[in-house]
Enzyme design. Structure first.
Site, PDB file in Angstrom:
ATOM      1  N   GLY A 169       0.818  -1.206   0.000  1.00  0.00           N
ATOM      2  CA  GLY A 169       0.000   0.000   0.000  1.00  0.00           C
ATOM      3  C   GLY A 169       0.849   1.252   0.000  1.00  0.00           C
ATOM      4  O   GLY A 169       1.740   1.431  -0.822  1.00  0.00           O
ATOM      5  N   GLY A 170       0.571   2.135   0.969  1.00  0.00           N
ATOM      6  CA  GLY A 170       1.266   3.416   1.036  1.00  0.00           C
ATOM      7  C   GLY A 170       2.768   3.272   1.124  1.00  0.00           C
ATOM      8  O   GLY A 170       3.511   4.149   0.669  1.00  0.00           O
ATOM      9  N   ALA A 405      20.828   5.390 -32.130  1.00  0.00           N
ATOM     10  CA  ALA A 405      21.518   5.002 -30.894  1.00  0.00           C
ATOM     11  C   ALA A 405      22.893   5.678 -30.802  1.00  0.00           C
ATOM     12  O   ALA A 405      23.376   5.964 -29.708  1.00  0.00           O
ATOM     13  CB  ALA A 405      21.648   3.488 -30.820  1.00  0.00           C
TER      14      ALA A 405
HETATM   15  C1  HXC Z   1      -2.505  -2.168  11.727  1.00  0.00           C
HETATM   16  C2  HXC Z   1      -1.322  -4.068  11.274  1.00  0.00           C
HETATM   17  C3  HXC Z   1      -1.319  -3.755   9.898  1.00  0.00           C
HETATM   18  C4  HXC Z   1      -1.959  -2.557   9.490  1.00  0.00           C
HETATM   19  C5  HXC Z   1      -0.251  -5.596  10.161  1.00  0.00           C
HETATM   20  N1  HXC Z   1      -0.659  -5.215  11.372  1.00  0.00           N
HETATM   21  N2  HXC Z   1      -0.651  -4.726   9.231  1.00  0.00           N
HETATM   22  N3  HXC Z   1      -1.908  -3.267  12.171  1.00  0.00           N
HETATM   23  N4  HXC Z   1      -2.534  -1.803  10.437  1.00  0.00           N
HETATM   24  N5  HXC Z   1      -1.957  -2.200   8.222  1.00  0.00           N
HETATM   25  C6  HXC Z   1      -0.418  -5.894  12.639  1.00  0.00           C
HETATM   26  C7  HXC Z   1      -1.206  -7.175  12.788  1.00  0.00           C
HETATM   27  O1  HXC Z   1      -2.469  -6.893  13.329  1.00  0.00           O
HETATM   28  C8  HXC Z   1      -0.330  -7.969  13.725  1.00  0.00           C
HETATM   29  O2  HXC Z   1      -0.524  -7.489  15.037  1.00  0.00           O
HETATM   30  C9  HXC Z   1       1.065  -7.570  13.333  1.00  0.00           C
HETATM   31  O3  HXC Z   1       0.924  -6.323  12.660  1.00  0.00           O
HETATM   32  C10 HXC Z   1       1.727  -8.570  12.397  1.00  0.00           C
HETATM   33  O4  HXC Z   1       0.843  -8.833  11.317  1.00  0.00           O
HETATM   34  P1  HXC Z   1       0.551 -10.299  10.798  1.00  0.00           P
HETATM   35  O5  HXC Z   1      -0.583 -10.201   9.864  1.00  0.00           O
HETATM   36  O6  HXC Z   1       0.402 -11.218  11.965  1.00  0.00           O
HETATM   37  O7  HXC Z   1       1.908 -10.642  10.048  1.00  0.00           O
HETATM   38  P2  HXC Z   1       2.139 -11.480   8.734  1.00  0.00           P
HETATM   39  O8  HXC Z   1       1.339 -12.745   8.792  1.00  0.00           O
HETATM   40  O9  HXC Z   1       3.610 -11.585   8.589  1.00  0.00           O
HETATM   41  O10 HXC Z   1       1.541 -10.598   7.550  1.00  0.00           O
HETATM   42  C11 HXC Z   1       2.116  -9.362   7.226  1.00  0.00           C
HETATM   43  C12 HXC Z   1       1.191  -8.605   6.248  1.00  0.00           C
HETATM   44  C13 HXC Z   1      -0.240  -8.545   6.836  1.00  0.00           C
HETATM   45  C14 HXC Z   1       1.166  -9.324   4.905  1.00  0.00           C
HETATM   46  C15 HXC Z   1       1.787  -7.223   6.040  1.00  0.00           C
HETATM   47  O11 HXC Z   1      -0.155  -8.070   8.185  1.00  0.00           O
HETATM   48  C16 HXC Z   1      -1.146  -7.661   6.057  1.00  0.00           C
HETATM   49  O12 HXC Z   1      -1.660  -8.036   5.010  1.00  0.00           O
HETATM   50  N6  HXC Z   1      -1.395  -6.451   6.579  1.00  0.00           N
HETATM   51  C17 HXC Z   1      -2.268  -5.508   5.952  1.00  0.00           C
HETATM   52  C18 HXC Z   1      -1.664  -4.949   4.711  1.00  0.00           C
HETATM   53  C19 HXC Z   1      -2.542  -3.893   4.118  1.00  0.00           C
HETATM   54  O13 HXC Z   1      -3.494  -4.173   3.404  1.00  0.00           O
HETATM   55  N7  HXC Z   1      -2.263  -2.618   4.528  1.00  0.00           N
HETATM   56  C20 HXC Z   1      -3.072  -1.481   4.165  1.00  0.00           C
HETATM   57  C21 HXC Z   1      -2.623  -1.078   2.776  1.00  0.00           C
HETATM   58  S1  HXC Z   1      -3.566   0.241   2.210  1.00  0.00           S
HETATM   59  P3  HXC Z   1      -0.295  -8.400  16.320  1.00  0.00           P
HETATM   60  O14 HXC Z   1      -0.761  -7.562  17.472  1.00  0.00           O
HETATM   61  O15 HXC Z   1      -1.107  -9.633  16.122  1.00  0.00           O
HETATM   62  O16 HXC Z   1       1.177  -8.684  16.397  1.00  0.00           O
HETATM   63  C22 HXC Z   1      -2.556   1.518   2.329  1.00  0.00           C
HETATM   64  C23 HXC Z   1      -3.159   2.753   1.814  1.00  0.00           C
HETATM   65  C24 HXC Z   1      -2.169   3.881   1.755  1.00  0.00           C
HETATM   66  O17 HXC Z   1      -1.452   1.426   2.775  1.00  0.00           O
HETATM   67  C25 HXC Z   1      -2.184   4.459   0.392  1.00  0.00           C
HETATM   68  C26 HXC Z   1      -1.405   5.734   0.348  1.00  0.00           C
HETATM   69  C27 HXC Z   1      -1.108   6.079  -1.074  1.00  0.00           C
END
Ligand code: HXC
Length: 510
Positions: A169-170, A405
């Site tokens: 994402g961001g 080129a």
């Molecule tokens: C809050 C988050 C988080 C998030 C992960 N965590 N991503 N908390 N916001 N975006 C937290 C989890 O709850 C978890 O907390 C810990 O981090 C580890 O995550 P896991 O999922 O257990 O780890 P893993 O299995 O290794 O997976 C990693 C991951 C997955 C693939 C990154 O966490 C994931 O898909 N996260 C979301 C990604 C996403 O969609 N982000 C938003 C993108 S949109 P605990 O407490 O259990 O340890 C975006 C928009 C911005 O960014 C655009 C601007 C241009």
């Protein structure tokens, strides 16, 4: 008093503990270092000074008020690499998955602003899950603040991103606007939308690795400038790269004492170019034999391999090299190689790094795939980049320099300062075979006559002397003396001063 000092120690220890031993163990189990361990490897020992280690998020949604970890998922500060200042932010995956809160964004923006103000590179170590989901639009605004700093810093200070874990994402757009992106093999992946979203939106099943692993970005998309085996190797290579670069566009790249004789001759280069013009040879051999001590930092070594770009030193001073690679696709210019080299030349020009161009190019890649992909605009990027560059430019044509080129590859007429050719150079509108088939189309049914025409064309054009007689080439040089000639040329260009006409900015064909 003592209890106040102890309180500081206690708070520091809490911040340093990040997401706690369980999450740190999980980080290590994945083969990853923690955010702080990475900084320790990246910077000179004991040089790191941390900022904002007590910053916490301000969210009250989804129970977040009960979960506050000092530092809030990123470690920021400054330190030195071989004694020279750099600013750093390192995402802490053990704290809310390194996700970006508004408070975290403010920490990152603070070091970005300091790096810009103080004229020092900024290095971002990424390992995070994107926007802090619990913070919603505040997180998006935080990203935008970071992006803005990336843009304002572009061309002023070197910006380097290292992707060391998930980067979604961001988190991908900030690296995308920095100068160099490196990845750690097998643990790093970067994509705009992850596999789950891909499945929902276009019903495609794909793994993290196939969507955004290093094989995608360092080999196919060119988003990443290189991939390394593990955290330690990646960080060591960033240290090496920083040594080649100036701290900002106001400074010169550091000069390193060289133990390599600037007049060193390389007799083996006299036989580098094979007698048969269609036989490949390795341009890297020339590169490595020319630079100081054979030390060359290659950018994007696994993508668009028909062109080589990277940094080396000539008699102690940093130089950016651009070289066609006859070993891959005969060194042709295509979409990817043009993009790769154009971006590199612009980096060098922005940071006052002279460019040495080694040319063996049969032309632009023909075909529908390239034309439909916009070769015209992409090829023009490289032409534009070389033409607008005001840094010292030295060009050596080793063999082919055909057609457009020839013009593109830092030719005299787009302000090449020193343009040399080896005696083996062939400088013409196109290769002999294609040329005679066009201008003697009537002879196509007569292979003997056509062969004779081809020999005449070769004798007339497939050499450097026509171009040299017009002054498009400053001198025809002996291959064995190439290092000496380049060093001398760069020395004479040390005080070169050229400015382009005033403009707000140019309009490079993006
Ligand atoms: C809050 C988050 C988080 C998030 C992960 N965590 N991503 N908390 N916001 N975006 C937290 C989890 O709850 C978890 O907390 C810990 O981090 C580890 O995550 P896991 O999922 O257990 O780890 P893993 O299995 O290794 O997976 C990693 C991951 C997955 C693939 C990154 O966490 C994931 O898909 N996260 C979301 C990604 C996403 O969609 N982000 C938003 C993108 S949109 P605990 O407490 O259990 O340890 C975006 C928009 C911005 O960014 C655009 C601007 C241009």
């Amino acid at each position: 008093m003592q209890h106040i000092l102890e309180e500081l120690d206690r708070r520091r220890a809490m911040a340093r503990a990040g997401g706690g031993p369980k999450r740190i163990a999980s980080q290590h189990a994945k083969g990853k270092l923690t955010a702080r361990e990475r900084i320790d490897v990246l910077l000179d020992e004991g040089s790191f000074e941390e900022f904002d280690m007590f910053v916490e998020h301000r969210s009250h949604d989804f129970g977040m008020e009960a979960q506050r970890i000092p530092g809030d998922g990123v470690v920021t500060g400054w330190g030195t690499i071989n004694g020279r200042a750099v600013y750093v932010f390192s995402k802490d995956f053990t704290v809310f998955g390194g996700s970006l809160s508004k408070a975290q964004a403010e920490k990152i923006v603070k070091v970005q602003e300091m790096a810009l103000r103080n004229g020092a590179p900024i290095i971002g170590l990424f390992d995070a899950g994107g926007a802090r989901i619990q913070e919603g639009v505040d997180s998006l605004a935080g990203y935008a603040d970071i992006f803005l700093q990336n843009v304002l810093s572009s061309g002023v200070i070197p910006q380097i991103s290292v992707i060391m874990g998930p980067c979604a994402g961001g988190d991908v757009y900030s690296p995308a606007m920095t100068d160099f992106i490196f990845m750690v093999k097998d643990t790093a992946y970067m994509y705009v939308t992850g596999p789950d979203v891909v499945k929902t939106v276009i019903n495609e099943d794909v793994s993290h690795e196939d969507l955004g692993g290093y094989r995608v970005h360092a080999l196919k998309s060119g988003v990443s400038d290189g991939a390394f085996d593990n955290d330690l190797e990646a960080l060591a290579q960033v240290r090496r790269l920083i040594d080649f670069l100036p701290l900002s566009n106001r400074e010169k790249a550091p000069t390193r004492e060289s133990f390599d004789d600037p007049d060193r001759v390389e007799p083996s280069l006299d036989s580098l170019v094979p007698a048969n013009p269609n036989k490949p040879y390795d341009m890297k051999e020339l590169l490595l034999k020319v630079v100081d001590e054979g030390d060359f930092f290659e950018i994007s070594p696994e993508w668009a391999k028909n062109i080589i770009v990277g940094f080396g030193r000539m008699d102690g001073d940093t130089v950016g090299f651009v070289a066609n690679q006859p070993q891959v696709l005969a060194g042709v210019l295509d979409i990817d190689s043009s993009r790769k080299a154009a971006r590199f030349v612009r980096f060098c020009d922005a940071f006052n790094i002279p460019v040495v161009t080694l040319v063996d190019v049969p032309g632009f890649m023909p075909g529908t795939k390239q034309e439909q992909g916009g070769l015209i605009k992409h090829g023009a990027k490289l032409l534009f980049a070389f033409a607008e560059a005001t840094v010292p430019k030295v060009t050596v044509i080793t063999r082919k320099a055909y057609g457009g080129a020839f013009d593109v590859m830092s030719s005299k007429n787009i302000r090449g300062d020193f343009n040399y050719a080896w005696p083996t150079a062939e400088i013409a509108v196109m290769g002999p075979k294609q040329a005679v088939e066009i201008i003697f189309r009537a002879d196509i049914g007569d292979p003997e006559k056509l062969g004779q025409r081809e020999s005449e064309y070769k004798a007339h054009f497939a050499n450097p002397f026509v171009a040299a007689s017009r002054g498009y080439i400053d001198d025809v040089i002996m291959p064995h003396g190439t290092r000496r000639r380049i060093v001398r040329a760069l020395k004479s260009l040390k005080s070169k001063s050229v400015t382009n006409p005033w403009k707000k900015h140019d309009n490079i064909p993006l």
